[in-house]
Design a protein around this motif. Structure first.
Motif, PDB file in Angstrom:
ATOM      1  N   ARG A 116      45.725  51.142  44.204  1.00  0.00           N
ATOM      2  CA  ARG A 116      44.890  50.300  45.065  1.00  0.00           C
ATOM      3  C   ARG A 116      43.800  51.103  45.744  1.00  0.00           C
ATOM      4  NH1 ARG A 116      49.882  47.701  46.450  1.00  0.00           N
ATOM      5  NH2 ARG A 116      50.039  49.019  48.310  1.00  0.00           N
ATOM      6  N   ARG A 146      34.044  48.554  31.738  1.00  0.00           N
ATOM      7  CA  ARG A 146      32.995  49.153  32.587  1.00  0.00           C
ATOM      8  C   ARG A 146      33.178  48.750  34.047  1.00  0.00           C
ATOM      9  NH1 ARG A 146      28.935  47.494  30.023  1.00  0.00           N
ATOM     10  NH2 ARG A 146      28.246  49.391  28.972  1.00  0.00           N
ATOM     11  N   ALA A 147      33.535  47.496  34.268  1.00  0.00           N
ATOM     12  CA  ALA A 147      33.773  47.058  35.645  1.00  0.00           C
ATOM     13  C   ALA A 147      34.972  47.775  36.257  1.00  0.00           C
ATOM     14  CB  ALA A 147      33.986  45.543  35.668  1.00  0.00           C
ATOM     15  N   ASP A 148      36.050  47.942  35.485  1.00  0.00           N
ATOM     16  CA  ASP A 148      37.215  48.675  35.993  1.00  0.00           C
ATOM     17  C   ASP A 148      36.877  50.138  36.251  1.00  0.00           C
ATOM     18  OD1 ASP A 148      38.627  46.359  35.808  1.00  0.00           O
ATOM     19  OD2 ASP A 148      39.636  46.872  33.919  1.00  0.00           O
ATOM     20  N   TRP A 149      36.066  50.723  35.381  1.00  0.00           N
ATOM     21  CA  TRP A 149      35.710  52.134  35.553  1.00  0.00           C
ATOM     22  C   TRP A 149      34.874  52.338  36.815  1.00  0.00           C
ATOM     23  CZ3 TRP A 149      36.777  56.866  33.893  1.00  0.00           C
ATOM     24  CH2 TRP A 149      35.859  57.880  34.132  1.00  0.00           C
ATOM     25  N   GLN A 150      33.934  51.463  37.048  1.00  0.00           N
ATOM     26  CA  GLN A 150      33.088  51.600  38.231  1.00  0.00           C
ATOM     27  C   GLN A 150      33.882  51.351  39.511  1.00  0.00           C
ATOM     28  OE1 GLN A 150      29.877  48.866  37.513  1.00  0.00           O
ATOM     29  NE2 GLN A 150      28.888  50.179  35.983  1.00  0.00           N
ATOM     30  N   ALA A 151      34.893  50.483  39.441  1.00  0.00           N
ATOM     31  CA  ALA A 151      35.703  50.200  40.626  1.00  0.00           C
ATOM     32  C   ALA A 151      36.862  51.171  40.798  1.00  0.00           C
ATOM     33  CB  ALA A 151      36.239  48.772  40.555  1.00  0.00           C
ATOM     34  N   GLY A 152      37.097  52.012  39.806  1.00  0.00           N
ATOM     35  CA  GLY A 152      38.220  52.952  39.883  1.00  0.00           C
ATOM     36  C   GLY A 152      39.563  52.291  39.696  1.00  0.00           C
ATOM     37  N   LEU A 153      39.606  51.169  38.971  1.00  0.00           N
ATOM     38  CA  LEU A 153      40.836  50.413  38.769  1.00  0.00           C
ATOM     39  C   LEU A 153      41.468  50.812  37.450  1.00  0.00           C
ATOM     40  CD1 LEU A 153      42.759  48.116  39.612  1.00  0.00           C
ATOM     41  CD2 LEU A 153      41.222  46.526  38.420  1.00  0.00           C
ATOM     42  N   GLY A 211      42.162  53.673  44.504  1.00  0.00           N
ATOM     43  CA  GLY A 211      41.097  53.888  43.534  1.00  0.00           C
ATOM     44  C   GLY A 211      40.258  55.106  43.857  1.00  0.00           C
ATOM     45  N   ARG A 215      43.089  57.466  34.160  1.00  0.00           N
ATOM     46  CA  ARG A 215      41.623  57.464  34.275  1.00  0.00           C
ATOM     47  C   ARG A 215      40.967  58.117  33.058  1.00  0.00           C
ATOM     48  NH1 ARG A 215      37.614  54.835  37.143  1.00  0.00           N
ATOM     49  NH2 ARG A 215      35.937  56.258  37.740  1.00  0.00           N
TER      50      ARG A 215
END
Length: 541
Positions: free
Chosen positions: A58, A160-167, A60, A99
């Motif tokens: 959480r 890409r969205a998960d990568w940018q959010a660190g999820l 991230g 990651r």
């Protein structure tokens, strides 16, 4: 048709030795009370580890050192300071591993989208080249790939969205084991058997070592005599059978592999990390000890190749090896070390280890201190977007144990004092078969393409070209560029021009009237008189 461009060949290098050691032994002689305590401790700490991992996911990218300290304080009250440190560090390492896997998946999706977009832009039926693939074979395939392009684009946007959010998404116990719950019949398991494996995989019984502490680890301590004791968490302190809240197991540890090295570290109170786990399939408990080693200086490439090299070609079912001297000439016959990569993971690992053991034993008997192997990495070569319908080829390269074999070989060779030279794998099979397979094949010896590739690998490690004879030197340096670039076959007549005629003296000097058959030696800029001048009398000169 133009000549295909050859990509640059990277220089060979000596692989660095591993920086860590891990050994394992079975915990024999455990009582029912011991197993009960281990299960209770593993379950309690596993629940804490799951909760802490969820907190770490959480956080991230917003995770900082202060947040790490807060997580550790929360876990200390329910376990101990050392157990809390081990749990939080494991959560951080698992998040970092996920990651890195997410980044690899992101790059694979980008490569697949680029390949499909390129092939869709070409006309249907357009033939490919060695540089890139061509168009698709039919309109139906073109349409199917256009739909797949949309699917991959949606996946890429989500990643890409998960990568940018660190999820990241992590399954404690393993994603494969979790999915097996829905296919118990195919896996051949009952529900209680799967449940036992799932619970054992989610236990937490591992602790990092600390130099300067007694025997290198205060949480899971092993004495030089093999006595194993565990620091119990605070809620389970009532189960202690030794002072200071510790529980001593009835089993004794005796590491057969690297036991002397482990004992030296324990006597010197140097850090050793331990992990206790249960093999639920065989109902056996194991203990793994690991520690970091000081980096070994890498042997210079020239020093490693002083006594020659053994070139090794990696294949799906065997290792093809050939010994070469310092000049790049093959010595003796080729050797083959087979393995079978079917069955369980333990069996596959044992097969690879057995093949490498035989390879290293042969290297020692030959006196060779270096093994050359290709620096293979098929991570970008397994996608169906790259190879299309070549399913058998994708299965072939997927079956090659490149990463496992390379890591195992570097570790075992480092312990044996043998250097591993990694070479560029470009064109080794093709050029090896072109220049070495036919000359080394005879009535009593059949040379395969893999054997020829091992020679090419060894020659590249030695710094020699793969072809059997180099190009001629520049003009006015040696025989006016008289040497050919490839050897002729043995049955070719006059293949070593220029040679004397068949009807000559025993000294192979032709008569004066046959001087034109001996070649124009004066035109070769040699000092002194030629053989034809030596046969003439002083008056004739």
């Amino acid at each position: 048709m133009g000549v295909a461009e050859v990509r640059p060949i990277a220089a060979p290098y000596v692989a660095s030795s591993p920086s860590g050691v891990a050994i394992r032994d079975r915990l024999k002689g455990l009582t029912d009370q011991d197993e009960t305590v281990l299960r209770l401790v593993g379950t309690h700490l596993g629940a804490l580890a799951s909760k802490d991992l969820a907190v770490r996911c959480r956080d991230g990218l917003a995770h900082v050192a202060d947040r790490w300290a807060a997580r550790k304080r929360e876990l200390t009250a329910e376990s101990s300071a050392r157990w809390a440190g081990a749990i939080t560090k494991a959560s951080n390492d698992q998040w970092a591993l996920a990651r890195r896997g997410q980044l690899a998946h992101f790059q694979a999706l980008q490569a697949g989208i680029a390949t499909i977009a390129h092939r869709l832009s070409l006309p249907v039926g357009h033939k490919g080249t060695k540089v890139g693939p061509g168009g698709y074979r039919s309109r139906q395939e073109w349409f199917a790939k256009s739909r797949r392009l949309r699917v991959l684009a949606d996946r890429l946007a989500a990643v890409r969205a998960d990568w940018q959010a660190g999820l990241v998404r992590i399954v404690r116990g393993g994603k494969r084991l979790a999915g097996m719950r829905h296919h118990l019949q195919a896996a051949g398991l009952e529900e209680h058997e799967w449940r036992a494996r799932w619970q054992a995989a989610r236990w937490f019984l591992q602790a990092d070592g600390e130099s300067g502490k007694r025997h290198g680890n205060e949480t899971i301590r092993i004495t030089p005599t093999g006595e194993v004791s565990i620091r119990l968490p605070a809620p389970l302190a009532r189960l202690a059978n030794a002072p200071h809240g510790r529980y001593v197991l009835s089993a004794r540890i005796c590491f057969a592999h690297r036991g002397t090295e482990w004992a030296d570290r324990v006597h010197a109170d140097r850090a050793v990390a331990y992990r206790i786990h249960l093999d639920s399939e065989r109902c056996r408990w194991y203990l793994t000890a690991s520690w970091q080693t000081s980096p070994t200086p890498v042997v210079p490439l020239r020093a490693a190749l002083t006594h020659g090299v053994i070139g090794v070609d990696t294949n799906a079912d065997h290792l093809a090896a050939w010994r070469l001297d310092t000049h790049g000439n093959p010595i003796g016959r080729s050797r083959r070390f087979g393995y079978d990569l079917t069955g369980s993971a333990e069996r596959r690992d044992a097969q690879v280890r057995h093949a490498l053991t035989r390879l290293l034993s042969w290297s020692k008997s030959c006196g060779v201190r270096a093994i050359a192997i290709e620096d293979l990495d098929f991570q970008a070569e397994k996608t169906r977007e790259k190879h299309g319908r070549r399913k058998r080829f994708r299965q072939l390269i997927s079956g090659l144990p490149t990463a496992r074999l390379r890591a195992r070989l570097i570790s075992m060779a480092g312990a044996a004092g043998i250097a591993i030279v990694a070479v560029d794998p470009a064109y080794t099979s093709k050029w090896g078969a072109q220049h070495w397979q036919a000359p080394l094949t005879g009535k009593s010896r059949q040379t395969t393409r893999h054997d020829a590739a091992s020679i090419a690998i060894g020659r590249r490690a030695l710094g020699h070209p793969i072809r059997r004879r180099t190009a001629p030197p520049p003009a006015h340096r040696s025989d006016e560029q008289g040497h050919r670039t490839a050897l002729a076959r043995w049955e070719a007549c006059g293949r070593e021009e220029t040679r004397p005629p068949d009807t000559g003296s025993c000294t192979r000097c032709g008569p004066p009237d046959r001087g034109e058959q001996a070649g124009d030696q004066c035109a070769q800029h040699r000092s002194g008189r030629t053989a034809e001048q030596l046969l003439l009398s002083p008056l004739e000169r």
